[in-house]
Motif scaffolding. Structure first.
Motif, PDB file in Angstrom:
ATOM      1  N   ASP A   1       0.885  -1.167   0.086  1.00  0.00           N
ATOM      2  CA  ASP A   1       0.046  -0.104  -0.155  1.00  0.00           C
ATOM      3  C   ASP A   1       0.867   1.250  -0.007  1.00  0.00           C
ATOM      4  O   ASP A   1       1.184   1.891   1.060  1.00  0.00           O
ATOM      5  CB  ASP A   1      -0.878   0.087   1.255  1.00  0.00           C
TER       6      ASP A   1
ATOM      7  N   ASP B   1       1.778   5.154  -1.227  1.00  0.00           N
ATOM      8  CA  ASP B   1       1.076   6.243  -1.535  1.00  0.00           C
ATOM      9  C   ASP B   1       1.640   6.831  -2.698  1.00  0.00           C
ATOM     10  O   ASP B   1       2.893   7.292  -2.668  1.00  0.00           O
ATOM     11  CB  ASP B   1       1.158   7.216  -0.365  1.00  0.00           C
TER      12      ASP B   1
ATOM     13  N   ARG C   1       3.238  -7.078   4.735  1.00  0.00           N
ATOM     14  CA  ARG C   1       2.464  -5.989   4.232  1.00  0.00           C
ATOM     15  C   ARG C   1       3.195  -4.798   4.570  1.00  0.00           C
ATOM     16  O   ARG C   1       4.168  -4.431   5.314  1.00  0.00           O
ATOM     17  CB  ARG C   1       1.151  -5.706   5.213  1.00  0.00           C
TER      18      ARG C   1
ATOM     19  N   ALA D   1       3.517  -0.614   3.902  1.00  0.00           N
ATOM     20  CA  ALA D   1       2.638   0.740   3.861  1.00  0.00           C
ATOM     21  C   ALA D   1       3.600   1.837   4.124  1.00  0.00           C
ATOM     22  O   ALA D   1       4.361   2.041   4.836  1.00  0.00           O
ATOM     23  CB  ALA D   1       1.593   0.541   5.271  1.00  0.00           C
TER      24      ALA D   1
ATOM     25  N   ARG E   1       8.728   0.043  11.794  1.00  0.00           N
ATOM     26  CA  ARG E   1       8.026   1.085  11.294  1.00  0.00           C
ATOM     27  C   ARG E   1       8.769   2.273  11.959  1.00  0.00           C
ATOM     28  O   ARG E   1       9.644   2.397  12.795  1.00  0.00           O
ATOM     29  CB  ARG E   1       6.545   1.091  11.921  1.00  0.00           C
TER      30      ARG E   1
END
Length: 421
Positions: free
Chosen positions: A284, A286, A322, A324, A382
C-alpha cells in the motif's frame, strides 16, 4: 563461584587462618585427649603452629614446609598430633589453591605424605595400613578440595573473559555496521548533490553560450558560478573517493541515488523481488512518495529492501508481509509487518544494509526513530521520516500510544543469522 568463592578468596587468607587458630585453641582447651589435658610440649608445638600460620598466611609454600616440619617433630614427642596434622593439611589446601605451578602442588603433597608415613615406620602391618588410609584424609581431601576450588575459579575467570570478549565483539560489529551505513549514506548524498550541482553547472554553461551579448558584469557572474560549481564537483569527487569501497558494497547498496519520480517503480521492484522468492506481499504505497526529496526517497527504498529481506530470512516463504508507505503533511509514514507463519527461510539476496542497526542509523540521520518488535505471531518495523528533521510523537496508526519497545527477534542458528537490534 558463589559462597565457595567468597569463603576461599585470596583476600581472606588471614581471616581463614585466624578461624583455624581459634578452632585449634578450642580443641586444646575443650577436646584434647588425656586426663590432665594437653601437655606443655603439645601446647608449645600448637602455639608455634598457630604463629607460623598467621605469620606466613601470604606465603603458602613456606607455611606448608614449616607445618610439615612441626608435624615431623610432633610425632615422637606427643601422643595427640591432631593440631599439627590439621595445620599441615590446611597449609596444603592453601598451597593447592594459590600455587603458580602445578608441580609445586604435587611436590608439596609428596612432602606431606612422606612426613605422615614416618610415623608408621616399624609399626605392625595393620597399623601401617591404617596410616596409609589416613593419608586420604590428611593429604587427599585438602588436595582434592584445593584442585576443585582452583579449577572452578579458573573456569569462572575464563567465562568472564569470554563474556567480555563477546561484548567487545558485539560493540565492534555495531560500530562497524553504523560506520558502513553512514558511508553508504555519504555515497548516496554525493550522488544526489553531484547530480544537482552538475545540472546547475550545465545550465550556466548553456546560458553563457546562448547569450553572447550579455553585460560583462553578468558574464563575469556566470563565469564565477560556473567555476565555483565545477570546483565543487571536483571537491565532491575527491572527498567521496575516501568513502567509496567497491569491494565492501553489496547488491543494491551499489546503486546510485534514484530520481524521486522513479521511487514508486523502485518500491514495486523491491516488492516483486520478494514475491519472486515466494513471500506474499501486500503493498500500500502512497503515490505521493514520488514527490519526496531524493534523500528521504532513497531511505524509504533502502528500508523497504532491508525489511523485506529480513522477512524472507526469518519468517520464510510461507509468510505474508504488508508494506505501507504514506505521506502525511510532508512526513513519510513507513511500515513493514509480517504474520511470522513461515518455516523455511527464503533465498532472497541481501538488501545491502546491516540489519536493524543499519536501518536505525539511516532513520536517525533523518531525524526519525525506528521501532522494531513482535506483533502477535509476527514482526513489525515502522518509522516516521519527518519533513523538517523532527520526528513526530508516534506512528500514524496510534499517535496517542507510547512507542512499543524494540525486542530482539528470534534468530535462526547458523552463520547467516542477522545481528539483533
Amino acid at each position: 563461584m558463589g559462597w565457595v568463592g567468597r569463603l576461599f578468596d585470596a583476600r581472606d587468607t588471614l581471616a581463614r587462618m585466624l578461624l583455624l587458630d581459634l578452632s585449634g585453641l578450642g580443641y586444646l582447651v575443650f577436646g584434647a585427649q588425656g586426663h590432665h589435658g594437653p601437655t606443655s610440649t603439645q601446647w608449645v608445638l600448637a602455639l608455634v603452629a598457630f604463629a607460623v600460620a598467621l605469620l606466613f598466611h601470604r606465603r603458602p609454600l613456606v607455611n606448608l614446609v614449616a607445618q610439615a616440619a612441626l608435624l615431623a617433630v610432633a610425632f615422637p614427642l606427643v601422643d595427640d598430633t591432631t593440631i599439627n596434622q590439621v595445620g599441615a593439611s590446611w597449609a596444603l589446601l592453601e598451597l593447592t589453591m594459590w600455587a603458580g605451578r602445578p608441580r609445586t602442588i604435587w611436590l608439596a603433597a609428596g612432602l606431606l605424605a612422606a612426613v605422615d608415613l614416618t610415623d608408621s615406620i616399624g609399626d605392625p602391618v595393620r597399623r601401617l595400613l591404617s596410616g596409609v588410609f589416613g593419608l586420604t584424609v590428611e593429604v587427599g581431601v585438602p588436595l582434592l578440595l584445593g584442585l576443585v576450588i582452583r579449577t572452578t575459579r579458573e573456569l569462572a575467570r575464563q567465562a568472564e573473559e569470554r563474556a567480555a570478549a563477546e561484548q567487545r565483539r558485539r560493540e565492534s560489529e555495531s560500530r562497524a555496521a553504523r560506520a558502513g551505513e553512514r558511508s553508504a549514506i555519504a555515497r548516496e548524498l554525493h550522488d544526489v548533490v553531484a547530480h544537482h550541482v552538475a545540472s546547475m553547472v550545465l545550465r550556466v554553461g548553456v546560458a553563457r553560450h546562448v547569450l553572447p551579448d550579455l553585460d560583462p558584469r553578468v558574464s563575469e557572474v556566470f563565469d564565477d558560478v560556473h567555476g565555483t560549481g565545477t570546483a565543487a564537483l571536483n571537491d565532491l569527487r575527491r572527498l567521496v573517493a575516501v568513502l567509496r569501497d567497491p569491494d565492501g558494497v553489496r547488491g543494491d547498496a551499489a546503486l546510485t541515488a534514484i530520481e524521486p519520480a522513479a521511487l514508486p517503480a523502485a518500491l514495486d521492484a523491491a516488492v516483486d523481488r520478494a514475491r519472486q522468492a515466494g513471500i506474499t506481499v501486500e503493498a500500500d504505497v502512497d503515490p505521493g512518495v514520488g514527490s519526496l526529496d531524493a534523500v528521504r526517497g532513497q531511505a524509504v527504498l533502502r528500508l523497504t529492501q532491508e525489511a523485506l529481506t529480513n522477512v524472507a530470512k526469518h519468517a520464510g516463504t510461507a509468510a505474508r508481509a504488508r508494506l505501507a508507505v504514506a505521506v502525511v503533511d510532508g512526513a513519510v509514514h513507513w511500515e513493514v509487518s509480517d504474520d511470522g507463519r513461515g518455516s523455511v527461510p527464503a533465498a532472497v539476496p541481501a538488501g545491502g544494509g546491516h540489519g536493524l542497526t543499519g536501518m536505525r542509523e539511516r532513520v536517525e540521520v533523518l531525524g526519525g526513530r525506528l521501532e522494531a518488535g513482535p506483533t502477535g505471531a509476527g514482526w513489525r518495523v515502522r518509522t516516521v521520516l519527518p519533513a523538517g528533521g523532527v520526528a513526530p510523537d508516534g506512528p500514524p496508526d496510534s499517535p496517542a500510544r507510547p512507542p512499543e519497545p524494540a525486542a530482539p527477534r528470534p534468530r535462526p542458528a547458523g552463520p547467516h543469522a542477522p545481528e539483533p537490534a
